[in-house]
Design an enzyme around this catalytic site. Structure first.
Site, short mmCIF file in Angstrom:
data_model
loop_
_atom_site.label_atom_id
_atom_site.label_comp_id
_atom_site.label_asym_id
_atom_site.label_seq_id
_atom_site.Cartn_x
_atom_site.Cartn_y
_atom_site.Cartn_z
N GLU A 47 16.14 1.08 5.08
CA GLU A 47 16.36 2.37 3.99
C GLU A 47 16.02 3.55 4.82
O GLU A 47 15.40 3.66 5.99
CB GLU A 47 14.95 2.08 3.25
N ASN A 110 18.45 7.82 -3.55
CA ASN A 110 17.98 6.79 -2.27
C ASN A 110 18.92 5.82 -2.33
O ASN A 110 18.87 5.03 -3.21
CB ASN A 110 16.71 6.44 -2.44
N LYS A 127 18.84 3.12 -5.43
CA LYS A 127 17.45 2.61 -5.86
C LYS A 127 17.18 2.92 -7.20
O LYS A 127 16.72 4.03 -7.37
CB LYS A 127 16.51 3.18 -4.53
N GLU A 146 8.88 10.04 -3.76
CA GLU A 146 10.18 9.61 -3.86
C GLU A 146 10.53 9.98 -5.35
O GLU A 146 11.57 10.07 -5.69
CB GLU A 146 10.34 8.00 -3.73
N CYS A 176 13.79 -1.27 -0.41
CA CYS A 176 12.36 -1.15 -0.27
C CYS A 176 11.59 -1.57 -1.70
O CYS A 176 11.36 -2.83 -1.92
CB CYS A 176 11.85 0.12 0.28
N ASN A 201 10.89 0.99 3.97
CA ASN A 201 9.83 1.80 4.67
C ASN A 201 8.63 1.48 4.21
O ASN A 201 8.19 2.18 3.02
CB ASN A 201 10.19 3.30 4.70
N1 CDV Z 1 9.82 3.30 0.44
C1 CDV Z 1 9.02 2.46 -0.46
O1 CDV Z 1 9.72 2.19 -1.33
N2 CDV Z 1 7.75 2.23 -0.22
C2 CDV Z 1 7.11 1.43 -0.74
C3 CDV Z 1 5.47 1.81 -0.52
C4 CDV Z 1 5.28 2.98 -1.27
C5 CDV Z 1 4.54 0.92 -1.46
C6 CDV Z 1 7.28 -0.03 -0.75
O2 CDV Z 1 7.27 -0.88 -1.66
O3 CDV Z 1 7.06 -0.69 0.32
#
Ligand code: CDV
Length: 315
Positions: A47, A110, A127, A146, A176, A201
């Site tokens: 990501e 995103n 996203k 975000e 993510c 991430n």
């Molecule tokens: N980039 C993300 O979506 N990170 C989230 C963190 C903040 C919990 C994740 O679900 O990994």
């Protein structure tokens, strides 16, 4: 039958705030060349793979926020990646911050794209599950903005028929936090997706519930493995890892079989490529048996339970 696709999960180590897109694209190209040398048909990046994870900072000025976004893809700094993929004849998935104008309105997403081996755009995903918060919260060691910087994705969870070698397959994307939600995989699974590509991430420190910090790796794999198994699909989870601008990011990028087994996993928190020959026909072991949706799923009953607000009767 055997429909094998060789996939590379190209984990990235940290990207510094001062690193230019060109420097990062150089790293992506190096991983892509290694993927090709190891026989890959498709390489999967994390990501927001072109920059540091910028939502960890609060920026007052929108102009400053916008410097982290791509106005076009490929653009001047990313064209080299697309050119190299075409030269090598390899497909790729790439996460990035997308700035676009729609109906006179500037929009921020995103996003990830899936690019075919002839350089064609197979599909785009924006996203949907945006974690974090909207306002600057000074009590946190780092922000997760975000919800401030991105709009919720408006493309759903599309499925794409694609061919990265002689075999056709059905592919889906997520980003993510999406990977923690069963709905992500189920919506893809209901469309017959055979391989889900997911960049992430994930900080090891979860400020709201720090008691869970030691569970980050467990929850990552728990989600990816459950999603794969319960929907009979391959899942490729790819991290940006290591200590990035003081923030410790989870690695453990992995490739999960439709049985839920991890068949390959990164062992560093640096730039690292893992590869796996994934037989898409293995999805049938699950899709035609334990999770045969047509035969065993009970959507009408689920709907009834939701409509009646649950089946639990008062005592
Ligand atoms: N980039 C993300 O979506 N990170 C989230 C963190 C903040 C919990 C994740 O679900 O990994």
């Amino acid at each position: 039958m055997s429909r094998k696709i060789i996939v590379g999960a190209a984990q990235l180590g940290p990207i510094a705030r001062s690193d230019s897109r060109r420097v990062v694209v150089g790293r992506l190209i190096e991983l892509m060349r290694e993927a090709k040398a190891r026989g890959c048909d498709l390489v999967v990046y994390p990501e927001l793979a072109l920059t540091t994870f910028f939502p960890r900072w609060y920026f007052e000025a929108q102009d400053e926020v916008d410097t982290w976004f791509e106005r076009e893809l490929p653009g001047p700094d990313t064209q080299a990646l697309f050119d190299e993929a075409l030269r090598l004849s390899i497909g790729f998935y790439l996460g990035y911050a997308e700035l676009t104008e729609q109906g006179g309105r500037v929009r921020h997403f995103n996003t990830s794209v899936l690019v075919g081996k002839r350089g064609e755009l197979i599909g785009k995903y924006r996203k949907i599950h945006l974690p974090g918060h909207t306002e600057n919260e000074a009590w946190r060691p780092f922000q997760h903005l975000e919800k401030r910087y991105f709009e919720r994705g408006d493309l759903g969870f599309p499925a794409f028929q694609a061919k990265f070698n002689e075999h056709q397959g059905i592919f889906g994307m997520a980003l993510c936090n999406d990977r923690r939600w069963p709905e992500t995989y189920r919506v893809l699974g209901l469309q017959g997706v055979e391989m889900a590509l997911i960049g992430y991430n994930t900080p090891l420190h979860y400020a709201q519930v720090p008691e869970h910090d030691h569970l980050q790796a467990f929850h990552n794999h728990l989600s990816l493995q459950a999603g794969a198994y319960q929907n009979g699909m391959w899942v490729v989870g790819v991290a940006k890892a290591g200590i990035e601008e003081g923030c410790d990011l989870l690695g453990q990028s992995c490739i999960v079989a439709p049985t839920g087994e991890i068949v390959s996993m990164c062992s560093t928190v640096e730039d690292e490529l893992i590869t796996e020959s994934c037989n898409l026909d293995r999805c049938r072991e699950i899709k035609e048996n334990v999770f045969n949706f047509e035969l065993h799923r009970e959507p009408d009953t689920y709907r009834l339970i939701v409509e009646t607000k649950g089946a639990i009767k008062p005592l």
